[in-house]
Design a protein around this motif. Sequence first.
Motif, PDB file in Angstrom:
ATOM      1  N   TRP A 172     -10.160 -13.700  -8.868  1.00 25.51           N
ATOM      2  CA  TRP A 172     -10.900 -13.073  -7.783  1.00 25.51           C
ATOM      3  C   TRP A 172     -11.095 -11.599  -8.117  1.00 25.51           C
ATOM      4  N   ALA A 173     -12.132 -10.990  -7.544  1.00 19.53           N
ATOM      5  CA  ALA A 173     -12.393  -9.569  -7.796  1.00 19.53           C
ATOM      6  C   ALA A 173     -13.130  -8.950  -6.623  1.00 19.53           C
ATOM      7  N   GLY A 174     -13.091  -7.637  -6.577  1.00 24.06           N
ATOM      8  CA  GLY A 174     -13.818  -6.917  -5.537  1.00 24.06           C
ATOM      9  C   GLY A 174     -13.811  -5.426  -5.805  1.00 24.06           C
ATOM     10  N   ILE A 175     -14.749  -4.738  -5.172  1.00 27.34           N
ATOM     11  CA  ILE A 175     -14.806  -3.274  -5.204  1.00 27.34           C
ATOM     12  C   ILE A 175     -14.231  -2.769  -3.888  1.00 27.34           C
ATOM     13  N   SER A 176     -13.325  -1.800  -3.973  1.00 24.68           N
ATOM     14  CA  SER A 176     -12.748  -1.194  -2.776  1.00 24.68           C
ATOM     15  C   SER A 176     -13.187   0.258  -2.679  1.00 24.68           C
ATOM     16  N   LEU A 177     -13.594   0.682  -1.495  1.00 25.81           N
ATOM     17  CA  LEU A 177     -13.875   2.093  -1.228  1.00 25.81           C
ATOM     18  C   LEU A 177     -12.768   2.636  -0.340  1.00 25.81           C
ATOM     19  N   ILE A 178     -12.264   3.794  -0.690  1.00 21.12           N
ATOM     20  CA  ILE A 178     -11.179   4.409   0.062  1.00 21.12           C
ATOM     21  C   ILE A 178     -11.718   5.608   0.822  1.00 21.12           C
ATOM     22  N   HIS A 179     -11.575   5.580   2.141  1.00 16.46           N
ATOM     23  CA  HIS A 179     -11.994   6.683   2.993  1.00 16.46           C
ATOM     24  C   HIS A 179     -10.744   7.213   3.700  1.00 16.46           C
ATOM     25  N   GLY A 180     -10.197   8.320   3.199  1.00 13.24           N
ATOM     26  CA  GLY A 180      -8.979   8.838   3.801  1.00 13.24           C
ATOM     27  C   GLY A 180      -7.837   7.859   3.598  1.00 13.24           C
ATOM     28  N   ARG A 181      -7.405   7.224   4.697  1.00  8.99           N
ATOM     29  CA  ARG A 181      -6.293   6.269   4.632  1.00  8.99           C
ATOM     30  C   ARG A 181      -6.754   4.828   4.816  1.00  8.99           C
ATOM     31  N   SER A 182      -8.056   4.587   4.869  1.00 10.70           N
ATOM     32  CA  SER A 182      -8.522   3.213   5.081  1.00 10.70           C
ATOM     33  C   SER A 182      -9.214   2.677   3.833  1.00 10.70           C
ATOM     34  N   VAL A 183      -9.164   1.359   3.670  1.00  7.88           N
ATOM     35  CA  VAL A 183      -9.761   0.683   2.524  1.00  7.88           C
ATOM     36  C   VAL A 183     -10.888  -0.221   3.014  1.00  7.88           C
ATOM     37  N   GLU A 184     -12.070  -0.044   2.423  1.00  5.33           N
ATOM     38  CA  GLU A 184     -13.228  -0.868   2.783  1.00  5.33           C
ATOM     39  C   GLU A 184     -13.563  -1.785   1.621  1.00  5.33           C
ATOM     40  N   ALA A 185     -13.602  -3.085   1.876  1.00  9.03           N
ATOM     41  CA  ALA A 185     -13.925  -4.062   0.831  1.00  9.03           C
ATOM     42  C   ALA A 185     -15.440  -4.153   0.662  1.00  9.03           C
ATOM     43  N   ARG A 186     -15.898  -4.132  -0.601  1.00 10.10           N
ATOM     44  CA  ARG A 186     -17.310  -4.298  -0.910  1.00 10.10           C
ATOM     45  C   ARG A 186     -17.470  -5.459  -1.886  1.00 10.10           C
ATOM     46  N   VAL A 187     -18.476  -6.251  -1.687  1.00  8.50           N
ATOM     47  CA  VAL A 187     -18.864  -7.379  -2.538  1.00  8.50           C
ATOM     48  C   VAL A 187     -17.666  -8.199  -3.060  1.00  8.50           C
ATOM     49  N   PRO A 188     -16.732  -8.603  -2.192  1.00  7.81           N
ATOM     50  CA  PRO A 188     -15.593  -9.401  -2.678  1.00  7.81           C
ATOM     51  C   PRO A 188     -16.065 -10.771  -3.154  1.00  7.81           C
ATOM     52  N   SER A 189     -15.443 -11.261  -4.213  1.00 12.18           N
ATOM     53  CA  SER A 189     -15.813 -12.586  -4.724  1.00 12.18           C
ATOM     54  C   SER A 189     -15.285 -13.700  -3.847  1.00 12.18           C
ATOM     55  N   ASP A 190     -14.310 -13.375  -2.979  1.00 11.56           N
ATOM     56  CA  ASP A 190     -13.686 -14.363  -2.106  1.00 11.56           C
ATOM     57  C   ASP A 190     -13.164 -13.635  -0.869  1.00 11.56           C
ATOM     58  N   PRO A 191     -13.171 -14.266   0.310  1.00 13.69           N
ATOM     59  CA  PRO A 191     -12.624 -13.614   1.508  1.00 13.69           C
ATOM     60  C   PRO A 191     -11.197 -13.122   1.327  1.00 13.69           C
ATOM     61  N   LEU A 192     -10.445 -13.750   0.434  1.00  9.67           N
ATOM     62  CA  LEU A 192      -9.078 -13.325   0.161  1.00  9.67           C
ATOM     63  C   LEU A 192      -9.025 -11.858  -0.258  1.00  9.67           C
ATOM     64  N   VAL A 193      -9.993 -11.409  -1.050  1.00  5.97           N
ATOM     65  CA  VAL A 193     -10.014 -10.030  -1.541  1.00  5.97           C
ATOM     66  C   VAL A 193     -10.189  -9.058  -0.385  1.00  5.97           C
TER      67      VAL A 193
END
Length: 233
Positions: free
Chosen positions: A47-68
């Motif tokens: 599985w893979a995904g791109i994560s964006l970090i804004h301060g203390r929060s993590v935003e998932a982008r284009v995850p290959s699976d909901p698990l990510v």
Amino acid sequence: MDGEHPRNVLARRLGDIAVEFQSKRDAESTLQAIVEGAVAVVPGARWAGISLIHGRSVEARVPSDPLVAELDTLQSQFDDGPCLDALRDHHTVLIDDMAAESRWPRFTQAAVARGVGSLLSFQLFVQEENLGALNLYAGVAGAFSDDSVVVGELLAQHASVALAGSAATAQLSSAVASRDIIGQAKGILMYRENLSGTDAFTLMVETSKATNIKVVDIARWLVEEHEAGLHRP
């Protein structure tokens, strides 16, 4: 085609992808291609995904699976996890055995409960307080090798450009040029297919995914074919 030489198959597939890739111009579709390519070509990745970090929060982008996306959300809730630490400390994180990892106990317990055995996380870029990461997950412990790190780093460099914008192109060019054979192959594709440097690298990743041939092997093949052509009458 049965009996066709592997190099001919690669050449034909490369040409097909070059045509298809012309329509992939926006950042979102590029990121999607990176994530799909990571699952297809990085040894061990499931599985893979791109994560964006804004301060203390993590935003998932284009995850290959909901698990990510779920694992990214947990890191935000816990305010703790390998992705956050990797980005803040500016280094790559490898968890070889999720069940034996002690640095992030709440996250690792949750990951193991969801069938994750190992993780590989790459920092993408740092811009003010906004951070990004390419995260790769495997279903078993010990899934990622040194080769996984090399291929993942190349994908992470390309993702940096897509996320940070054209200002990061020079950073990508410098990083990829340090890997001489890939830098040469990128230049050949830029000239032959009339592509930008970023598009040329993504073309190699897309071809790697479609043919199950490593990016560095495709690059070597391109350079060898180019040099052979110079000596033909």
